[in-house]
Design an enzyme around this catalytic site. Structure first.
Site, PDB file in Angstrom:
ATOM      1  N   LYS A 133       0.796  -1.161  -0.129  1.00 45.77           N
ATOM      2  CA  LYS A 133       0.053   0.007   0.104  1.00 45.77           C
ATOM      3  C   LYS A 133       0.882   1.529  -0.044  1.00 45.77           C
ATOM      4  O   LYS A 133       2.113   1.212   0.113  1.00 45.77           O
ATOM      5  CB  LYS A 133      -0.934  -0.144   1.342  1.00 45.77           C
ATOM      6  CG  LYS A 133      -2.051  -1.130   1.014  1.00 45.77           C
ATOM      7  CD  LYS A 133      -2.815  -1.183   2.299  1.00 45.77           C
ATOM      8  CE  LYS A 133      -3.939  -2.284   2.302  1.00 45.77           C
ATOM      9  NZ  LYS A 133      -4.886  -2.177   3.290  1.00 45.77           N
ATOM     10  N   TYR A 141     -12.556  -2.560  -3.524  1.00 44.32           N
ATOM     11  CA  TYR A 141     -12.928  -2.515  -2.050  1.00 44.32           C
ATOM     12  C   TYR A 141     -14.520  -2.542  -2.161  1.00 44.32           C
ATOM     13  O   TYR A 141     -15.169  -2.239  -1.040  1.00 44.32           O
ATOM     14  CB  TYR A 141     -12.236  -1.317  -1.306  1.00 44.32           C
ATOM     15  CG  TYR A 141     -11.003  -1.641  -0.767  1.00 44.32           C
ATOM     16  CD1 TYR A 141     -10.969  -2.566   0.135  1.00 44.32           C
ATOM     17  CD2 TYR A 141     -10.028  -0.981  -1.243  1.00 44.32           C
ATOM     18  CE1 TYR A 141      -9.613  -2.954   0.664  1.00 44.32           C
ATOM     19  CE2 TYR A 141      -8.805  -1.198  -0.683  1.00 44.32           C
ATOM     20  CZ  TYR A 141      -8.621  -2.106   0.146  1.00 44.32           C
ATOM     21  OH  TYR A 141      -7.168  -2.570   0.383  1.00 44.32           O
ATOM     22  N   PHE A 167     -15.527   3.190   7.260  1.00 45.66           N
ATOM     23  CA  PHE A 167     -14.014   3.497   7.114  1.00 45.66           C
ATOM     24  C   PHE A 167     -13.715   3.598   5.520  1.00 45.66           C
ATOM     25  O   PHE A 167     -12.905   3.883   4.929  1.00 45.66           O
ATOM     26  CB  PHE A 167     -13.117   2.617   7.631  1.00 45.66           C
ATOM     27  CG  PHE A 167     -13.308   0.905   7.352  1.00 45.66           C
ATOM     28  CD1 PHE A 167     -13.165   0.513   6.084  1.00 45.66           C
ATOM     29  CD2 PHE A 167     -14.217   0.449   8.107  1.00 45.66           C
ATOM     30  CE1 PHE A 167     -13.385  -0.825   5.754  1.00 45.66           C
ATOM     31  CE2 PHE A 167     -14.604  -0.996   7.915  1.00 45.66           C
ATOM     32  CZ  PHE A 167     -13.867  -1.565   6.585  1.00 45.66           C
ATOM     33  N   ARG A 190      -1.591 -14.323   4.283  1.00 43.62           N
ATOM     34  CA  ARG A 190      -2.298 -13.715   5.345  1.00 43.62           C
ATOM     35  C   ARG A 190      -1.704 -14.050   6.587  1.00 43.62           C
ATOM     36  O   ARG A 190      -1.578 -13.111   7.442  1.00 43.62           O
ATOM     37  CB  ARG A 190      -3.914 -14.295   5.286  1.00 43.62           C
ATOM     38  CG  ARG A 190      -4.746 -14.117   4.086  1.00 43.62           C
ATOM     39  CD  ARG A 190      -5.174 -12.871   4.027  1.00 43.62           C
ATOM     40  NE  ARG A 190      -6.300 -12.645   5.137  1.00 43.62           N
ATOM     41  CZ  ARG A 190      -6.864 -11.363   5.199  1.00 43.62           C
ATOM     42  NH1 ARG A 190      -6.739 -10.532   4.179  1.00 43.62           N
ATOM     43  NH2 ARG A 190      -7.601 -11.104   6.284  1.00 43.62           N
ATOM     44  N   THR A 208      -5.414  -7.449  10.961  1.00 43.10           N
ATOM     45  CA  THR A 208      -5.541  -6.346   9.986  1.00 43.10           C
ATOM     46  C   THR A 208      -4.694  -4.927  10.438  1.00 43.10           C
ATOM     47  O   THR A 208      -4.237  -4.124   9.566  1.00 43.10           O
ATOM     48  CB  THR A 208      -7.092  -5.842   9.884  1.00 43.10           C
ATOM     49  OG1 THR A 208      -7.498  -7.003   9.553  1.00 43.10           O
ATOM     50  CG2 THR A 208      -7.504  -4.728   9.211  1.00 43.10           C
ATOM     51  N   ASN A 261      -1.973   0.251   7.102  1.00 46.56           N
ATOM     52  CA  ASN A 261      -1.677  -0.940   7.403  1.00 46.56           C
ATOM     53  C   ASN A 261      -0.877  -1.725   6.354  1.00 46.56           C
ATOM     54  O   ASN A 261      -0.747  -3.093   6.385  1.00 46.56           O
ATOM     55  CB  ASN A 261      -2.915  -1.798   7.774  1.00 46.56           C
ATOM     56  CG  ASN A 261      -3.784  -2.120   6.686  1.00 46.56           C
ATOM     57  OD1 ASN A 261      -3.608  -1.493   5.628  1.00 46.56           O
ATOM     58  ND2 ASN A 261      -4.914  -3.017   6.887  1.00 46.56           N
ATOM     59  N   HIS A 303      -2.146  -5.160   1.594  1.00 49.51           N
ATOM     60  CA  HIS A 303      -3.471  -6.249   1.212  1.00 49.51           C
ATOM     61  C   HIS A 303      -3.045  -7.796   0.678  1.00 49.51           C
ATOM     62  O   HIS A 303      -2.210  -7.729  -0.097  1.00 49.51           O
ATOM     63  CB  HIS A 303      -4.229  -5.398   0.186  1.00 49.51           C
ATOM     64  CG  HIS A 303      -5.424  -6.332  -0.526  1.00 49.51           C
ATOM     65  ND1 HIS A 303      -6.515  -6.405   0.139  1.00 49.51           N
ATOM     66  CD2 HIS A 303      -5.395  -7.286  -1.438  1.00 49.51           C
ATOM     67  CE1 HIS A 303      -7.365  -7.185  -0.436  1.00 49.51           C
ATOM     68  NE2 HIS A 303      -6.586  -7.918  -1.388  1.00 49.51           N
TER      69      HIS A 303
HETATM   70  P1  DAT Z   1      -7.456  -7.158   5.611  1.00 50.17           P
HETATM   71  O1  DAT Z   1      -6.917  -6.128   4.900  1.00 50.17           O
HETATM   72  O2  DAT Z   1      -6.871  -7.709   6.687  1.00 50.17           O
HETATM   73  O3  DAT Z   1      -8.052  -8.233   5.046  1.00 50.17           O
HETATM   74  P2  DAT Z   1     -10.348  -6.126   5.959  1.00 50.17           P
HETATM   75  O4  DAT Z   1     -10.660  -6.932   4.348  1.00 50.17           O
HETATM   76  O5  DAT Z   1     -11.497  -6.398   6.921  1.00 50.17           O
HETATM   77  O6  DAT Z   1      -8.940  -6.454   6.419  1.00 50.17           O
HETATM   78  O7  DAT Z   1     -10.649  -4.527   5.566  1.00 50.17           O
HETATM   79  C1  DAT Z   1      -9.722  -4.026   4.380  1.00 50.17           C
HETATM   80  C2  DAT Z   1      -9.173  -2.644   4.629  1.00 50.17           C
HETATM   81  O8  DAT Z   1     -10.061  -1.831   5.128  1.00 50.17           O
HETATM   82  C3  DAT Z   1      -8.209  -3.037   5.962  1.00 50.17           C
HETATM   83  O9  DAT Z   1      -6.769  -3.561   5.308  1.00 50.17           O
HETATM   84  C4  DAT Z   1      -8.173  -1.613   6.596  1.00 50.17           C
HETATM   85  C5  DAT Z   1      -9.430  -1.222   6.489  1.00 50.17           C
HETATM   86  N1  DAT Z   1     -10.307  -1.181   7.609  1.00 50.17           N
HETATM   87  C6  DAT Z   1     -11.097  -2.726   7.935  1.00 50.17           C
HETATM   88  N2  DAT Z   1     -11.560  -2.315   9.062  1.00 50.17           N
HETATM   89  C7  DAT Z   1     -11.382  -1.044   9.494  1.00 50.17           C
HETATM   90  C8  DAT Z   1     -11.746  -0.068  10.546  1.00 50.17           C
HETATM   91  N3  DAT Z   1     -12.564  -0.874  11.521  1.00 50.17           N
HETATM   92  N4  DAT Z   1     -11.408   0.888  10.425  1.00 50.17           N
HETATM   93  C9  DAT Z   1     -10.571   1.385   9.756  1.00 50.17           C
HETATM   94  N5  DAT Z   1     -10.288   0.827   8.429  1.00 50.17           N
HETATM   95  C10 DAT Z   1     -10.686  -0.523   8.399  1.00 50.17           C
HETATM   96 MG    MG Z   2      -9.681  -8.097   3.232  1.00 51.67          MG
END
Ligand code: DAT
Ligand code: MG
Length: 152
Positions: free
Chosen positions: A9, A49, A57, A85, A91, A112, A115
């Site tokens: 990212k 997304y 978010f 993963r 996350t 973070n 991805h």
């Molecule tokens: P991951 O990236 O671990 O697969 P995810 O698919 O649940 O996580 O979410 C996609 C992205 O969205 C994640 O990398 C960061 C952001 N995100 C998820 N939950 C969030 C939250 N509660 N607050 C802020 N950003 C969030």
């Molecule tokens: Mg995800």
């Protein structure tokens, strides 16, 4: 063989951590079959997304992902989706275990670093969203047997 889409990212690229992060996958023996530096457009971010559209978010997430270049990779190995993963960690860096990419390189809840596809269905969709078929390179790692082989 299984493939996973990985995005280093904007914070990973801006903080010049790409080499270290890619090394985590290489050291695990995972094969890189696609790789490019690019800027994600708002259209592409929205499609990628789409499952998160409507969440609180979402806006911040797509703004972050389009703010600066990313490096996208296609990784290939048996079981690569789950392996990647695990290497990435939880996350958010503040929750992720030390030894994982997110656990070792950051503590932010907004940024973070990485991805990784979370299922075979997502991987298939994401790989085709970011790469044309001809951008993926079909080749054999010469030490594949030692990396992922059986002893029978
Ligand atoms: P991951 O990236 O671990 O697969 P995810 O698919 O649940 O996580 O979410 C996609 C992205 O969205 C994640 O990398 C960061 C952001 N995100 C998820 N939950 C969030 C939250 N509660 N607050 C802020 N950003 C969030
Ligand atoms: Mg995800």
């Amino acid at each position: 063989m299984e493939k996973s889409l990985i995005i280093l990212k904007p914070d990973a690229v801006q903080r010049q951590l790409a080499g270290k992060i890619i090394s985590r996958f290489e050291e695990k023996g995972i094969q890189i079959v696609g790789c490019k530096l690019m800027k994600i457009t708002m259209d592409l971010a929205s499609e990628h997304y789409a499952p998160h559209k409507g969440k609180p978010f979402y806006e911040g997430l797509v703004n972050y992902m389009t703010s600066s270049p990313v490096i996208v990779l296609v990784l290939q190995a048996n079981g690569v989706i789950a392996m990647a993963r695990k290497l990435m960690g939880a996350t958010f860096g503040c929750d992720a275990e030390p030894g994982t990419i997110r656990g070792d390189f950051g503590g932010s809840k907004g940024f973070n670093l990485i991805h990784g596809s979370d299922s075979p269905e997502a991987a298939e969709k994401e790989v085709s969203l970011f790469f044309k078929p001809e951008e993926l390179v079909d080749y054999t790692l010469t030490n594949e047997h030692w990396l992922f082989g059986d002893n029978d």
